[in-house]
Design a protein around this motif. Structure first.
Motif, PDB file in Angstrom:
ATOM      1  N   GLN A  32       0.804  -1.072   0.157  1.00  0.00           N
ATOM      2  CA  GLN A  32      -0.103  -0.108  -0.086  1.00  0.00           C
ATOM      3  C   GLN A  32       0.667   1.255  -0.187  1.00  0.00           C
ATOM      4  O   GLN A  32       0.687   2.114  -0.810  1.00  0.00           O
ATOM      5  CB  GLN A  32      -0.839  -0.150   1.212  1.00  0.00           C
ATOM      6  CG  GLN A  32      -1.728   1.291   1.441  1.00  0.00           C
ATOM      7  CD  GLN A  32      -2.479   1.463   2.858  1.00  0.00           C
ATOM      8  OE1 GLN A  32      -2.532   0.482   3.574  1.00  0.00           O
ATOM      9  NE2 GLN A  32      -2.788   2.578   3.224  1.00  0.00           N
ATOM     10  N   ARG A  68      -4.102   2.550 -13.428  1.00  0.00           N
ATOM     11  CA  ARG A  68      -3.525   1.281 -12.858  1.00  0.00           C
ATOM     12  C   ARG A  68      -3.191   1.113 -11.378  1.00  0.00           C
ATOM     13  O   ARG A  68      -3.520   0.133 -10.573  1.00  0.00           O
ATOM     14  CB  ARG A  68      -2.588   0.838 -13.879  1.00  0.00           C
ATOM     15  CG  ARG A  68      -1.898  -0.617 -13.492  1.00  0.00           C
ATOM     16  CD  ARG A  68      -1.025  -0.939 -14.697  1.00  0.00           C
ATOM     17  NE  ARG A  68      -0.059  -0.079 -14.978  1.00  0.00           N
ATOM     18  CZ  ARG A  68       1.250   0.100 -14.553  1.00  0.00           C
ATOM     19  NH1 ARG A  68       1.330  -0.926 -13.416  1.00  0.00           N
ATOM     20  NH2 ARG A  68       2.090   0.707 -14.695  1.00  0.00           N
ATOM     21  N   GLU A  71      -6.300   1.405  -9.171  1.00  0.00           N
ATOM     22  CA  GLU A  71      -7.092   0.069  -9.259  1.00  0.00           C
ATOM     23  C   GLU A  71      -6.142  -1.079  -8.226  1.00  0.00           C
ATOM     24  O   GLU A  71      -6.660  -1.729  -7.600  1.00  0.00           O
ATOM     25  CB  GLU A  71      -6.997  -0.276 -10.712  1.00  0.00           C
ATOM     26  CG  GLU A  71      -8.130   0.625 -11.206  1.00  0.00           C
ATOM     27  CD  GLU A  71      -8.268  -0.030 -12.788  1.00  0.00           C
ATOM     28  OE1 GLU A  71      -7.488  -0.618 -13.203  1.00  0.00           O
ATOM     29  OE2 GLU A  71      -9.358   0.456 -13.161  1.00  0.00           O
ATOM     30  N   GLU A  72      -5.084  -0.988  -8.591  1.00  0.00           N
ATOM     31  CA  GLU A  72      -4.209  -2.130  -7.488  1.00  0.00           C
ATOM     32  C   GLU A  72      -4.297  -1.690  -6.243  1.00  0.00           C
ATOM     33  O   GLU A  72      -4.233  -2.706  -5.253  1.00  0.00           O
ATOM     34  CB  GLU A  72      -2.653  -1.946  -7.978  1.00  0.00           C
ATOM     35  CG  GLU A  72      -2.549  -2.304  -9.437  1.00  0.00           C
ATOM     36  CD  GLU A  72      -0.934  -2.165  -9.804  1.00  0.00           C
ATOM     37  OE1 GLU A  72      -0.139  -1.824  -9.009  1.00  0.00           O
ATOM     38  OE2 GLU A  72      -0.502  -2.704 -10.914  1.00  0.00           O
ATOM     39  N   VAL A  74      -6.853  -0.441  -4.719  1.00  0.00           N
ATOM     40  CA  VAL A  74      -8.098  -0.759  -4.305  1.00  0.00           C
ATOM     41  C   VAL A  74      -8.113  -2.240  -4.074  1.00  0.00           C
ATOM     42  O   VAL A  74      -8.657  -2.646  -3.041  1.00  0.00           O
ATOM     43  CB  VAL A  74      -9.177  -0.269  -5.348  1.00  0.00           C
ATOM     44  CG1 VAL A  74     -10.701  -1.180  -5.181  1.00  0.00           C
ATOM     45  CG2 VAL A  74      -9.460   1.291  -5.348  1.00  0.00           C
ATOM     46  N   THR A  75      -7.638  -2.774  -4.797  1.00  0.00           N
ATOM     47  CA  THR A  75      -7.460  -4.505  -4.700  1.00  0.00           C
ATOM     48  C   THR A  75      -6.774  -4.707  -3.546  1.00  0.00           C
ATOM     49  O   THR A  75      -7.120  -5.494  -2.826  1.00  0.00           O
ATOM     50  CB  THR A  75      -6.793  -5.186  -5.892  1.00  0.00           C
ATOM     51  OG1 THR A  75      -7.337  -4.808  -7.139  1.00  0.00           O
ATOM     52  CG2 THR A  75      -6.428  -6.379  -5.825  1.00  0.00           C
ATOM     53  N   ASN A  76      -5.522  -4.032  -3.300  1.00  0.00           N
ATOM     54  CA  ASN A  76      -4.925  -4.061  -1.912  1.00  0.00           C
ATOM     55  C   ASN A  76      -5.517  -3.774  -0.709  1.00  0.00           C
ATOM     56  O   ASN A  76      -5.703  -4.372   0.321  1.00  0.00           O
ATOM     57  CB  ASN A  76      -3.767  -3.071  -2.035  1.00  0.00           C
ATOM     58  CG  ASN A  76      -2.895  -3.075  -0.567  1.00  0.00           C
ATOM     59  OD1 ASN A  76      -3.119  -2.493   0.433  1.00  0.00           O
ATOM     60  ND2 ASN A  76      -1.682  -3.808  -0.717  1.00  0.00           N
ATOM     61  N   ASP A  78      -9.187  -4.301  -0.862  1.00  0.00           N
ATOM     62  CA  ASP A  78      -9.916  -5.188  -0.576  1.00  0.00           C
ATOM     63  C   ASP A  78      -9.176  -6.329   0.204  1.00  0.00           C
ATOM     64  O   ASP A  78      -9.748  -7.234   1.062  1.00  0.00           O
ATOM     65  CB  ASP A  78     -10.370  -5.868  -1.932  1.00  0.00           C
ATOM     66  CG  ASP A  78     -11.425  -5.057  -2.711  1.00  0.00           C
ATOM     67  OD1 ASP A  78     -12.064  -4.353  -1.910  1.00  0.00           O
ATOM     68  OD2 ASP A  78     -11.515  -4.889  -3.855  1.00  0.00           O
ATOM     69  N   GLN A  79      -8.040  -6.698  -0.135  1.00  0.00           N
ATOM     70  CA  GLN A  79      -7.177  -7.759   0.451  1.00  0.00           C
ATOM     71  C   GLN A  79      -7.013  -7.484   2.022  1.00  0.00           C
ATOM     72  O   GLN A  79      -7.187  -8.379   2.898  1.00  0.00           O
ATOM     73  CB  GLN A  79      -5.998  -8.128  -0.192  1.00  0.00           C
ATOM     74  CG  GLN A  79      -6.098  -8.381  -1.502  1.00  0.00           C
ATOM     75  CD  GLN A  79      -4.861  -8.596  -2.179  1.00  0.00           C
ATOM     76  OE1 GLN A  79      -3.791  -8.095  -1.824  1.00  0.00           O
ATOM     77  NE2 GLN A  79      -4.832  -9.543  -3.470  1.00  0.00           N
ATOM     78  N   ARG A  82     -10.380  -7.833   3.838  1.00  0.00           N
ATOM     79  CA  ARG A  82     -10.830  -9.486   4.063  1.00  0.00           C
ATOM     80  C   ARG A  82      -9.927 -10.063   5.225  1.00  0.00           C
ATOM     81  O   ARG A  82     -10.432 -10.650   6.065  1.00  0.00           O
ATOM     82  CB  ARG A  82     -10.552 -10.154   2.651  1.00  0.00           C
ATOM     83  CG  ARG A  82     -11.630  -9.904   1.629  1.00  0.00           C
ATOM     84  CD  ARG A  82     -11.634 -10.969   0.459  1.00  0.00           C
ATOM     85  NE  ARG A  82     -10.434 -11.004  -0.173  1.00  0.00           N
ATOM     86  CZ  ARG A  82     -10.544 -10.175  -1.443  1.00  0.00           C
ATOM     87  NH1 ARG A  82     -11.388  -9.538  -1.801  1.00  0.00           N
ATOM     88  NH2 ARG A  82      -9.007 -10.149  -1.834  1.00  0.00           N
ATOM     89  N   LYS A 187     -10.919   3.080   0.570  1.00  0.00           N
ATOM     90  CA  LYS A 187     -10.987   2.493  -0.793  1.00  0.00           C
ATOM     91  C   LYS A 187     -12.465   3.296  -1.646  1.00  0.00           C
ATOM     92  O   LYS A 187     -12.306   3.564  -2.901  1.00  0.00           O
ATOM     93  CB  LYS A 187     -11.725   1.080  -0.567  1.00  0.00           C
ATOM     94  CG  LYS A 187     -12.289   0.292  -1.743  1.00  0.00           C
ATOM     95  CD  LYS A 187     -12.882  -1.165  -1.363  1.00  0.00           C
ATOM     96  CE  LYS A 187     -13.511  -1.862  -2.392  1.00  0.00           C
ATOM     97  NZ  LYS A 187     -14.187  -3.026  -2.048  1.00  0.00           N
ATOM     98  N   LYS A 191     -11.935   4.813  -5.320  1.00  0.00           N
ATOM     99  CA  LYS A 191     -12.878   4.514  -6.577  1.00  0.00           C
ATOM    100  C   LYS A 191     -13.332   6.054  -7.203  1.00  0.00           C
ATOM    101  O   LYS A 191     -13.475   5.923  -8.317  1.00  0.00           O
ATOM    102  CB  LYS A 191     -13.850   3.698  -5.951  1.00  0.00           C
ATOM    103  CG  LYS A 191     -13.622   2.336  -5.851  1.00  0.00           C
ATOM    104  CD  LYS A 191     -14.948   1.338  -5.575  1.00  0.00           C
ATOM    105  CE  LYS A 191     -14.599  -0.095  -5.578  1.00  0.00           C
ATOM    106  NZ  LYS A 191     -15.588  -0.944  -5.206  1.00  0.00           N
TER     107      LYS A 191
END
Length: 434
Positions: A32, A68, A71-72, A74-76, A78-79, A82, A187, A191
């Motif tokens: 991050q 890009r 977006e990476e 945001v994926t980070n 999400d992980q 979770r 996040k 977005k």
């Protein structure tokens, strides 16, 4: 004692699980931080292009990178969310298990205390010992009483430890929940910014689509400049290899001549074949000195760890074949990587070595080539240079500054490996640290 042993095993498993989860969490946080740094660098460069009335391909590529990276990120997020959710669920289960065991231990401890209270007569222990049928039995009874007292003390300490552990786990759960909420908010913010960047991307993209013929013409001109740069760099490296080989041959010839004058007889029938064999070998393989071999090995050992040739920047064209950002079925070829950087940025050597060439090439500015054993690094598009042929440089030493184009600067960086008497272009992205 069995319950005590089980408790220690449970605590060990909890700490082991927490350590693994913490390692994963730290890795995600590090990613991050790295992404946020890239986004900050790219945003800073995009801000400096706002005043330009004419959009550039570099600006479009920077916007692509920015989207890009976000977006990476945001994926980070999400992980991480979770991971936090799994951690909270696991810790809830751990607290429940610990609470149940704490309840069992308190009941056992209550029974021990009740037993001790009922047999609190000061003569009880003595009577228990004296009623033994033998001396050995009395010793065993004394040992038994000591173990009972020791178990009581241990049980009390474990209860205290258990209570402390439960308190820490509950506090950790609360922290994870707060952290998850923070990450979710970040996040949502990312977005929103992604959507804004995509609108900007479409705006710039539509401008270029209206000028396709002009872009194709400019592209052909740029490809000619790239090909010219490629030839000039290869010629410079080949010349250096040839000069090195010529010096080696001259040194060998002088050594052979000196050896001939000190020898009384020199059979011609044996020296001629040896000379021919040696020459053939030298034409296919260029030998390294001990110092050069050591530097080559050291350079190889730092693959993936070399610093960037600029302090800040974003790769806007990768090594090899690249799809054009706006023209369909149009590709460009790159012998290295292009890094968009702040205007007039300083360029630095990625590894220690010796400057073998300083060129001035139309369309590519000034070019510096540095030798690292059997490897060469190439720095193009320079406005000024601080080094000359023969200069010894160290890692991260400034060697020049970049040309300024449309509010930005573009660093072109290449890595070559000398194999025999030829050079092979390598992918710099596999060598520099990200």
């Amino acid at each position: 004692m069995k319950n005590v042993s089980n408790l220690f095993w449970i605590i060990t498993l909890i700490f082991a699980g927490n350590t693994f989860a913490q390692t994963t969490s730290e890795k995600l946080k590090k990613e991050q931080s790295n992404l946020e740094k890239k986004i900050s660098n790219t945003r800073s460069m995009l801000d400096k292009t706002k005043n330009n009335a004419k959009a550039s391909l570099n600006e479009l590529r920077l916007i692509d990178n920015q989207i890009r990276f976000r977006e990476e990120l945001v994926t980070n997020f999400d992980q991480q969310v979770r991971g936090a959710e799994v951690k909270v669920i696991r810790k809830d289960a751990e607290v429940k298990e610990l609470t149940e065991r704490l309840s069992d231990m308190k009941e056992q401890y209550r029974q021990l205390l009740l037993y001790a209270y009922k047999h609190r007569n000061q003569f009880g222990k003595l009577m228990y010992l004296f009623s033994a049928t033998s001396y050995n039995e009395a010793i065993k009874r004394g040992s038994y009483l000591e173990r009972i007292a020791d178990i009581q003390l241990k049980q009390f300490r474990i209860i205290r430890q258990h209570q402390s552990l439960i308190s820490k786990e509950i506090s950790s759960i609360q922290q994870e929940k707060e952290y998850k909420l923070k990450i979710l908010n970040e996040k949502r913010s990312e977005k929103a910014v992604i959507e804004k960047d995509k609108r900007k991307q479409e705006e710039v993209y539509s401008k270029f689509k209206k000028e396709e013929s002009k872009l194709l013409s400019q592209l052909k001109e740029d490809e000619k400049k790239k090909e010219n740069l490629k030839q000039k760099i290869n010629s410079a490296i080949q010349k250096e290899i040839a000069d090195t080989e010529a010096k080696r041959k001259k040194a060998e010839a002088e050594k052979a001549k000196k050896s001939t004058t000190t020898t009384t007889t020199t059979p011609s029938t044996t020296t001629k074949p040896e000379t021919t064999t040696t020459t053939t070998k030298k034409e296919t393989t260029l030998p390294e000195t001990k110092e050069s071999a050591a530097l080559s090995k050291s350079f190889e050992g730092n693959k993936g760890k070399l610093p960037w040739p600029v302090d800040k920047g974003s790769i806007t064209e990768s090594f090899g074949r690249n799809a054009h950002p706006t023209l369909d079925n149009v590709f460009t070829n790159n012998n290295g990587v292009d890094i968009s950087s702040p205007k007039g940025a300083s360029v630095r050597a990625v590894f220690e070595g010796e400057v073998t060439s300083v060129l001035n090439i139309p369309g590519a500015g000034k070019v510096v080539i540095i030798k690292h054993g059997n490897y060469r690094t190439v720095y193009s598009n320079l406005q000024d240079t601080y080094v000359k042929i023969g200069s010894k440089v160290t890692t991260k030493q400034a060697i020049g500054t970049l040309l300024i184009t449309e509010g930005l600067s573009l660093a072109h960086f290449e890595i070559h490996q000398v194999v025999g008497t030829t050079s092979v272009a390598l992918n710099p992205s596999l060598w520099i640290t990200h």
